[in-house]
Design a protein around this motif. Structure first.
Motif, PDB file in Angstrom:
ATOM      1  N   GLN B  85      16.898 -26.741  90.010  1.00  0.00           N
ATOM      2  CA  GLN B  85      16.637 -27.576  90.959  1.00  0.00           C
ATOM      3  C   GLN B  85      15.511 -28.830  90.516  1.00  0.00           C
ATOM      4  OE1 GLN B  85      15.580 -24.907  94.176  1.00  0.00           O
ATOM      5  NE2 GLN B  85      17.574 -24.717  94.670  1.00  0.00           N
ATOM      6  N   MET B  86      14.670 -28.343  89.739  1.00  0.00           N
ATOM      7  CA  MET B  86      13.474 -29.235  89.306  1.00  0.00           C
ATOM      8  C   MET B  86      14.327 -30.241  88.383  1.00  0.00           C
ATOM      9  SD  MET B  86      10.448 -26.374  88.355  1.00  0.00           S
ATOM     10  CE  MET B  86       9.964 -27.486  86.951  1.00  0.00           C
ATOM     11  N   ILE B  88      17.424 -31.001  88.250  1.00  0.00           N
ATOM     12  CA  ILE B  88      18.380 -32.229  89.157  1.00  0.00           C
ATOM     13  C   ILE B  88      17.473 -33.128  89.559  1.00  0.00           C
ATOM     14  CG2 ILE B  88      19.778 -32.228  91.158  1.00  0.00           C
ATOM     15  CD1 ILE B  88      20.943 -29.547  90.614  1.00  0.00           C
ATOM     16  N   ILE B  89      16.404 -32.817  90.314  1.00  0.00           N
ATOM     17  CA  ILE B  89      15.528 -33.799  90.874  1.00  0.00           C
ATOM     18  C   ILE B  89      14.858 -34.661  89.935  1.00  0.00           C
ATOM     19  CG2 ILE B  89      13.486 -34.149  92.349  1.00  0.00           C
ATOM     20  CD1 ILE B  89      13.784 -31.642  93.712  1.00  0.00           C
ATOM     21  N   THR B  92      17.825 -37.363  88.614  1.00  0.00           N
ATOM     22  CA  THR B  92      18.052 -38.154  89.417  1.00  0.00           C
ATOM     23  C   THR B  92      16.816 -39.373  89.425  1.00  0.00           C
ATOM     24  OG1 THR B  92      18.982 -36.218  90.801  1.00  0.00           O
ATOM     25  CG2 THR B  92      18.748 -38.556  92.063  1.00  0.00           C
ATOM     26  N   ILE B 150       8.077 -31.378  87.869  1.00  0.00           N
ATOM     27  CA  ILE B 150       9.130 -32.623  87.932  1.00  0.00           C
ATOM     28  C   ILE B 150       8.593 -33.602  87.493  1.00  0.00           C
ATOM     29  CG2 ILE B 150      10.235 -33.463  89.940  1.00  0.00           C
ATOM     30  CD1 ILE B 150      10.204 -31.116  91.690  1.00  0.00           C
TER      31      ILE B 150
END
Lengths: 266, 271
Positions: B85-86, B88-89, B92, B150
């Motif tokens: 998830q890190m 992906i964020i 993005t 992130i």
């Protein structure tokens, strides 16, 4: 008066629309999963940053010059690690590259195995390899050398095999036809075609390895990373500023030199 | 004439390379070998027992990692999910932020030279800083957690992405754009129907490529306290719990391979 019509819009088939819809749905699902899963404690992060910003940032930009001696020794060690590692990888990758090249191993199956080995090696992040080697040979710079060597072999082997696959076989055939023996074909047929590219890729990998080896010390594998982790634990941001400056300078210089050498070779 | 003179002596193949080049290459070759040997000596200086001893020990030590303890897979999966998830964020956000930066560092868009050089230099410096060093600094700023991780990934991937995409923009064929302007398209139409279709496939491909890099980077961020699976790995190594550590390494390995496989397939389909 003639009427001007726009050209008709291309008609999309149902299948294409469905596919696009599915892709969009999958992406949305991925993002929902991501943002539901991740937990960021904004309050604490903001509170910390307000407290720390004034302390950390100014110190980063006023390097602690008294540590220059120690930092330059460690930077040198970083360069040694990267060089020894890339050199070992440049040699190790040659047999693997030939194994993975389809026109050399002659057998799709063997080439497939070679490619699988190489992509398996590539999947390990350098730092994970470093952790394994630190456990194996102890926390010293040599663990870093081994980690860099293995990590780079994966990428170099793949690039080498691509170079070998693009060899112009007509030259080889012409040499065979005019009666050259195997050694002569190797030296005058294969080597002139592959050596410059091999060298260029090896030097390029050395650039990457300089960056990689500068953080290996975080897991105890020598180099400037050792100082990074000490400086961070002691909250010695002045020293961190100097380390950062040293890394930026060394990486920039090596990138520049490597780009010039590579332009000359190829 | 030459054939005549050669016929007299024994036919000798002339050297392909001039003697000077040969001498140069020999010197460079020995310099490289010498530097390698010196590097090997220097990096092994702290080692007790030297190279041979360490290698014979290596297999004995490696045995500690086996067999991996697969019972902990369920327990470490949430940390692995956080890691993904890190990435992906971060990818993005970097993909969005990169658009203005890439435009500013593309020579054919930013015709104002000083601005172009400033963004280029900024991006070059950004790219020299390793991701983990950024993470160390951000952990110092924001405290331990996923947020500094992130942020480090965003900054790190921004440097790579902006460079790759600015090069794509510089390679854009300007003729369709000129043709559109000549037939009366406005700037927005030019961008959407002339520029975007040329850049978009490359853009998506590069974003996926950077996502792959981010996945690899984010698995180790935890080692410096920036969240994700690396944190768990660090703990297990700290407890000398090698079978658990090996399981984590295997999980990382499988996830990295799976994501790279999918991403590669998508990129092949795109271009």
């Amino acid at each position: 008066m003639a009427t001007y019509n726009l050209p008709p819009k291309p008609v999309k088939s149902v299948w294409k629309k469905l596919k696009a819809g599915l892709i969009i749905l999958a992406v949305i699902a991925l993002y929902v999963w991501t943002f539901r899963g991740i937990e960021i404690d904004w309050g604490r992060a903001m509170e910390r940053v307000i407290r720390n910003f004034g302390i950390v940032i100014p110190k980063l930009f006023s390097p602690d010059w008294s540590a220059v001696g120690e930092v330059s020794m460690k930077i040198l060690e970083t360069i040694f690690i990267a060089f020894a590692g890339s050199f070992m990888a440049a040699i190790l990758a040659i047999p693997l590259g030939f194994l993975a090249a389809q026109n050399m191993s002659g057998n799709r199956f063997i080439a497939g195995i070679g490619k699988w080995i190489l992509s398996g090696v590539r999947a390990f992040p350098d730092l994970i390899l470093a952790i394994l080697f630190v456990v194996a040979v102890g926390p010293n710079a040599f663990a870093g050398v081994l980690a860099i060597a293995i990590g780079s072999t994966g990428m170099l082997g793949k690039l080498y095999s691509e170079v070998i696959e693009s060899i112009d076989m007509n030259v080889i055939e012409a040499m065979e036809a005019s009666g050259a023996n195997k050694i002569q074909i190797l030296f005058y047929g294969y080597m002139p075609q592959i050596i410059p590219e091999f060298l260029s890729y090896a030097i390029y990998r050395f650039e990457i390895d300089i960056r990689a080896s500068s953080i290996l010390g975080i897991v105890g594998a020598g180099g400037i990373g050792t100082m990074i982790i000490f400086a961070a634990n002691n909250r010695n941001w002045n020293e961190m500023g100097l380390i950062l400056l040293a890394i930026i300078i060394v990486v920039t210089v090596i990138d520049f030199l490597s780009a010039r050498i590579r332009r000359k070779i190829v | 004439m030459t054939t005549n003179s050669n016929a007299g002596k024994h036919a000798q193949t002339p050297a392909i390379y001039p003697a000077k080049t040969k001498a140069q290459i020999t010197i460079i070759f020995f310099a490289v070998i010498g530097f390698y040997l010196y590097s090997m000596i220097r990096t092994q200086a702290e080692m007790v027992g030297g190279f041979g001893n360490a290698l014979s020990d290596m297999w004995r030590v490696m045995e500690k990692f086996f067999p991996p303890n697969f019972q902990v897979v369920g327990a470490i999966w949430p940390a692995m999910a956080t890691t993904i998830q890190m990435a992906i964020i971060a990818t993005t956000v970097a993909a969005i932020l990169t658009v203005p930066l890439a435009l500013l560092s593309a020579q054919n868009v930013t015709t104002f030279k000083p601005l172009y050089y400033v963004t280029r230099t900024f991006l070059n410096i950004l790219r020299t800083i390793p991701d983990l060093v950024l993470a160390v600094i951000f952990v110092g700023l924001f405290g331990i957690g996923v947020f500094p991780g992130i942020l480090a990934l965003i900054i790190f991937s921004l440097g790579i992405l902006a460079k790759l995409i600015s090069e794509t923009i510089e390679a854009v064929d300007m003729n369709p754009l000129e043709a559109m302007r000549a037939s009366g398209a406005n700037t927005l139409q030019m961008i959407f129907y002339g520029l975007v279709p040329q850049v978009l496939p490359q853009f998506t491909s590069f974003v996926l490529y950077v996502f792959e890099i981010n996945i690899r980077a984010s698995v180790v961020l935890g080692l410096v306290g920036a969240g994700g699976i690396g944190l768990v790995l660090d703990q297990q190594l700290g407890f000398y719990n090698y079978p658990n550590a090996m399981t984590i390494i295997i999980v990382i390995f499988v996830v990295v391979i799976a994501i790279e496989y999918v991403s590669n397939k998508i990129r092949e389909a795109l271009i």
